[in-house]
Scaffold this motif. Sequence first.
Motif, mmCIF file in Angstrom:
data_model
loop_
_atom_site.group_PDB
_atom_site.id
_atom_site.type_symbol
_atom_site.label_atom_id
_atom_site.label_comp_id
_atom_site.label_asym_id
_atom_site.label_seq_id
_atom_site.Cartn_x
_atom_site.Cartn_y
_atom_site.Cartn_z
ATOM 1 N N HIS A 181 38.187 10.143 -7.996
ATOM 2 C CA HIS A 181 37.822 9.062 -8.914
ATOM 3 C C HIS A 181 38.997 8.631 -9.775
ATOM 4 C CE1 HIS A 181 37.202 11.408 -12.737
ATOM 5 N NE2 HIS A 181 36.877 12.375 -11.933
ATOM 6 N N ASP A 198 41.741 15.202 -14.952
ATOM 7 C CA ASP A 198 40.485 14.600 -14.499
ATOM 8 C C ASP A 198 40.554 13.084 -14.616
ATOM 9 O OD1 ASP A 198 37.841 14.217 -13.783
ATOM 10 O OD2 ASP A 198 37.002 14.980 -15.643
ATOM 11 N N GLU A 232 33.042 7.267 -11.746
ATOM 12 C CA GLU A 232 32.473 8.591 -11.432
ATOM 13 C C GLU A 232 31.894 9.246 -12.675
ATOM 14 O OE1 GLU A 232 32.688 13.071 -11.065
ATOM 15 O OE2 GLU A 232 33.647 11.746 -12.497
ATOM 16 N N GLU A 233 32.624 9.074 -13.789
ATOM 17 C CA GLU A 233 32.292 9.804 -15.021
ATOM 18 C C GLU A 233 30.973 9.364 -15.651
ATOM 19 O OE1 GLU A 233 33.789 12.344 -15.799
ATOM 20 O OE2 GLU A 233 35.941 12.220 -15.476
ATOM 21 N N HIS A 341 37.967 15.233 -20.490
ATOM 22 C CA HIS A 341 37.102 14.330 -21.269
ATOM 23 C C HIS A 341 37.500 14.273 -22.741
ATOM 24 C CE1 HIS A 341 33.750 15.112 -18.040
ATOM 25 N NE2 HIS A 341 34.878 14.641 -17.529
HETATM 26 ZN ZN ZN Z 1 35.218 14.204 -15.471
#
Ligand code: ZN
Length: 380
Positions: A181, A198, A232-233, A341
């Motif tokens: 992602h 991420d 995606e998140e 995050h």
């Molecule tokens: Zn994530």
Amino acid sequence: MQEQWIVFDNDATGSLITALATDARLGARAIARFSPELETALHETFHYEKHRCGGYTLHLSRAAAEVEAANPFYSDNYLNRPLAVPCRIDQQADVVPALELVDTEHIIGTIECLQDMGTRYYDSDAGQDAALELEARWSDYGIGRSDFSVTRFEHPWKQDSVIASIKGAALPGEIVVIGGHLDSINKCNQSVAPGADDNASGIAAVSEVLRVVLAYGFRPQRTLQFMAYAAEEVGLRGSCAIAEEYKRAAKNVVAALQLDMTGFSGSPHDMYFVNDYVSRPLTDFLKKLIGEYNRQGPHEITFGDTDCGYACSDHVAWTRVGVPAAFPFEALFSDYNKEIHTARDLLRKLDKTGTKQACFAKLGIEFMMEISTSRTAMER
Ligand code: ZN
Ligand code: BES
């Protein structure tokens, strides 16, 4: 039986989670009816109690929720199903020299470029800038090849997904996918979401697989597709849209590899294969690839096993529609990088040499080249 609709008040959301967890131990899924305000409370409680965001899916009708709860593709029957493409490992003559082209500095450069964009939040202008930047980079890798194209897959939010294709010379209708992602998130301040681990680290590895396969001049027998998923998140939305569209259009994806978080050395091994919501035969094949190319000499990758425990990344979008998918991860799930995050998900927490990320790129190269072209696969 009488249908029951349970609405939990904010302060009872914890009980729902306990109930769901109890059901999950029994191998069942639970359906509950929610008001939109309660979704926020559920999300927060999940974060607090389970230290994660996922673990439940929202549906706009009870019928849609029931379809998902009864999805046969999550059953062991399907997850253990043999691959449609028999795969022998017989492309060593091309894979070994291609692996030599992996460039750790290039991988680090891609991570830096993405983390420095401020945010890649799925519904922001910056998020779309990241998609355009990646499209431009990927297009550059394949200049002059008529079997190569890069397209953007549009969604009902600002950020597009990006898809690069190398058309198969013999079986163009059979597609092998590698992806990760592109979006990032910061639960406190969405304008500062560097997302280095991420998932700039996964996109950098996917990009390196594409760059190397093209730089080597590889001509696959099956079609290769490289995907950077949007959104995606916020619930695997970009990858689910693509997987559903491919299914609707009867596009035949024979296998999909997910790269999400490749840079944080939290556990002793180089990588850990996620074992839930994945195809076991595909995961076994990837382990065989690592064993074979460890023996051949171009790398010495060590690996273990782990579980997410829930539908934690885009591989599930493929599993969900019956496509065999696998997910090698940077650490044991319990040791993952706790800065994700947040504004602190930066390259400085990762392997700055790029060696760790390169392990994933190398496995990606082996996967794409072998599964698209091995002779046994062609004989089927
Ligand atoms: Zn994530
Ligand atoms: N990369 C994470 C998934 C992840 C985190 C896997 C930690 C293993 C360890 C992914 O981007 C993510 O944040 N997923 C969400 C769930 C998704 C359905 C919104 C999550 O895990 O909270």
